[in-house]
Design a protein around this motif. Structure first.
Motif, PDB file in Angstrom:
ATOM      1  N   ALA A  99     -14.099   0.688  -6.960  1.00  0.00           N
ATOM      2  CA  ALA A  99     -13.701   1.567  -7.885  1.00  0.00           C
ATOM      3  C   ALA A  99     -13.428   0.400  -9.026  1.00  0.00           C
ATOM      4  O   ALA A  99     -13.514   0.635 -10.091  1.00  0.00           O
ATOM      5  N   ASP A 149     -10.794  -1.385 -10.002  1.00  0.00           N
ATOM      6  CA  ASP A 149      -9.719  -1.501 -10.832  1.00  0.00           C
ATOM      7  C   ASP A 149      -8.733  -2.487 -10.327  1.00  0.00           C
ATOM      8  O   ASP A 149      -9.005  -3.211  -9.248  1.00  0.00           O
ATOM      9  N   ASP A 153      -6.739  -5.010  -2.909  1.00  0.00           N
ATOM     10  CA  ASP A 153      -7.195  -4.588  -1.553  1.00  0.00           C
ATOM     11  C   ASP A 153      -8.255  -5.297  -1.028  1.00  0.00           C
ATOM     12  O   ASP A 153      -8.261  -5.879   0.057  1.00  0.00           O
ATOM     13  N   HIS A 206       0.970  -1.302  -0.012  1.00  0.00           N
ATOM     14  CA  HIS A 206       0.263   0.007  -0.009  1.00  0.00           C
ATOM     15  C   HIS A 206       0.698   1.253  -0.036  1.00  0.00           C
ATOM     16  O   HIS A 206       0.297   2.074  -0.731  1.00  0.00           O
ATOM     17  N   ARG A 222       1.002   1.464  -6.679  1.00  0.00           N
ATOM     18  CA  ARG A 222      -0.104   2.103  -7.000  1.00  0.00           C
ATOM     19  C   ARG A 222      -0.507   2.613  -8.247  1.00  0.00           C
ATOM     20  O   ARG A 222      -1.461   2.806  -8.829  1.00  0.00           O
ATOM     21  N   PHE A 243      -5.991  -2.048  -8.288  1.00  0.00           N
ATOM     22  CA  PHE A 243      -5.765  -2.117  -6.914  1.00  0.00           C
ATOM     23  C   PHE A 243      -6.772  -2.653  -5.989  1.00  0.00           C
ATOM     24  O   PHE A 243      -6.735  -3.025  -5.082  1.00  0.00           O
ATOM     25  N   SER A 244      -7.939  -2.270  -6.447  1.00  0.00           N
ATOM     26  CA  SER A 244      -9.022  -2.683  -5.515  1.00  0.00           C
ATOM     27  C   SER A 244      -9.446  -4.034  -5.385  1.00  0.00           C
ATOM     28  O   SER A 244      -9.853  -4.697  -4.430  1.00  0.00           O
ATOM     29  N   ARG A 271     -15.265  -3.066  -2.639  1.00  0.00           N
ATOM     30  CA  ARG A 271     -14.728  -1.930  -2.939  1.00  0.00           C
ATOM     31  C   ARG A 271     -15.741  -1.402  -4.157  1.00  0.00           C
ATOM     32  O   ARG A 271     -16.500  -2.178  -4.805  1.00  0.00           O
ATOM     33  N   THR A 291      -1.646   0.279 -10.694  1.00  0.00           N
ATOM     34  CA  THR A 291      -2.658  -0.436 -10.532  1.00  0.00           C
ATOM     35  C   THR A 291      -4.078   0.406 -10.404  1.00  0.00           C
ATOM     36  O   THR A 291      -5.227   0.037 -10.611  1.00  0.00           O
ATOM     37  N   GLU A 292      -4.023   1.519  -9.740  1.00  0.00           N
ATOM     38  CA  GLU A 292      -5.132   2.453  -9.672  1.00  0.00           C
ATOM     39  C   GLU A 292      -5.535   3.103 -10.928  1.00  0.00           C
ATOM     40  O   GLU A 292      -4.849   3.620 -11.649  1.00  0.00           O
ATOM     41  N   GLY A 293      -6.820   2.752 -10.954  1.00  0.00           N
ATOM     42  CA  GLY A 293      -7.377   3.392 -12.197  1.00  0.00           C
ATOM     43  C   GLY A 293      -7.151   2.727 -13.736  1.00  0.00           C
ATOM     44  O   GLY A 293      -7.574   3.043 -14.565  1.00  0.00           O
TER      45      GLY A 293
END
Length: 383
Positions: free
Chosen positions: A265, A267, A273, A203, A209, A269-270, A263, A212-214
């Motif tokens: 999003a 994506d 997570d 994290h 991040r 990352f989600s 979650r 992976t995010e978006g």
């Protein structure tokens, strides 16, 4: 790895550009096994993607038809080799339902506990291997440290490391070894306390991040259209879990412990997570089962069965919340010792189909991040 084909550009008469057809797999470090992706690229951007499966197909469903109900368990636990105990459950639950069996209370709680420990083993594999695919080496050593501790617990009770073969129609193979519950509780407590190490490594990593995010966003419409399930669906906001919504085994009595992790999003990352938080929930569930088992009086762990087990004529569908998603067995019996038909609905098969719609528009580098976040096992696709 690829071959060139011509495509006429939409701008400029007579101007020819070239798309590249790139085969990822069927043997490639980013495919978790012998999965093949046929990508059409415009430069580094994916124009279309086709997942091609079947390289490991062994005809498990036909083999089910010539095996008795004891032998089927051995075949069933192998398609998702990270979730052997959970795979066995669907078969025995379907047979028990058609036989009208009422499971001993201790067997129901022990099965629930072992299923959750198996779920943790599955999730830890992906929590370690996914960062590795993006270039982070350290997390897999942390994940395998926890896996080894839990493997010892599972191996002590079943004798197996991967293919536990501990379920039986009517209960479990053997009773719990003396002192096993205390050792299991100590291991659960230790693993739960060290999960923060993996979380802190990932994290707080800005490279992870950024990758992976978006990226690889799944909408609820796509999830519904392709029948996606498990942590992949819940990371996209789908609040559905069979353990809560259609309880089996002892899950109906664990409502105060069972949390369905979601979650919004959708994506990469989600999805990671969501998997991490689900691991914590499964450890809590396993500990609650251990406490209940310790409080139960001694009693049978299985039912006595005839030498030749025949399931009455009829049909049923038994589905369970496997670590990777919904796992279902459609059983049709004609009153013989082997099923007339046993159809397997595996989680990974449905989950992987969405790649054809999800990958176009992304870069090749993002394809690796998306593919790793789908959390599939190739044997679960090919059966």
């Amino acid at each position: 790895m690829g071959q060139l084909v011509e495509r006429t550009a939409g701008v400029g008469a007579g101007l020819a550009t070239e798309d590249m057809i790139l085969n990822i797999g069927p043997q490639h470090p980013s495919t978790h096994g012998v999965l093949r992706l046929r990508l059409v690229l415009d430069g580094e951007r994916i124009v279309s993607a086709e997942p091609i499966v079947g390289y490991m197909h062994r005809g498990a469903e036909k083999l089910f038809e010539v095996r008795d109900y004891r032998q089927i368990i051995m075949l069933a636990n192998r398609h998702d080799w990270l979730s052997a105990f959970c795979n066995e459950l669907g078969v025995v639950l379907a047979a028990e339902r058609m036989l009208g069996m009422e499971l001993p209370v201790r067997a129901s709680w022990a099965r629930t506990m072992l299923a959750e420990l198996n779920r943790v083993l599955n999730h830890l594999m992906f929590l370690g291997s996914y960062p590795l695919e993006l270039g982070a080496i350290t997390p897999i050593f942390y994940a395998f440290r926890e896996r080894e501790d839990l493997q010892k617990v599972m191996e002590e009770i079943s004798g197996g490391r991967m293919h536990f073969m501990f379920n039986r129609v009517g209960g479990l193979k053997d009773d719990l070894p003396a002192g096993w519950l205390d050792r299991a509780r100590r291991t659960i407590h230790a693993v739960r306390g060290r999960l923060a190490d993996i979380e802190n490594l990932i994290h707080g990593n800005e490279i992870f991040r950024a990758r992976t995010e978006g990226v690889g966003v799944l909408t609820t419409e796509q999830i519904a259209a392709y029948g996606l399930s498990g942590p992949i669906a819940r990371a996209g906001g789908v609040d559905f879990d069979l353990r809560r919504d259609e309880p089996y085994l002892a899950y109906g009595e664990l409502g105060d412990v069972l949390r369905v992790v979601t979650r919004k999003a959708g994506d990469c990352f989600s999805r990671f997570d969501c998997l991490l938080e689900q691991t914590r929930v499964s450890l809590d569930l396993a500990e609650a089962c251990a406490d209940r088992l310790a409080a139960l009086p001694q009693g049978p762990i299985n039912l006595r069965l005839p030498k030749v087990l025949k399931v009455p004529e009829g049909e049923t569908y038994a589905w369970t919340e496997n670590p990777l998603g919904i796992n279902g067995y459609y059983l049709v019996s004609r009153g013989e010792k082997t099923p007339w038909r046993l159809k397997l609905r595996s989680a990974s098969f449905n989950n992987i189909q969405v790649l054809g719609e999800l990958l176009p528009g992304h870069l090749v580098a993002d394809m690796v991040a998306i593919l790793g976040s789908m959390f599939f096992v190739v044997g679960d696709i090919d059966k």
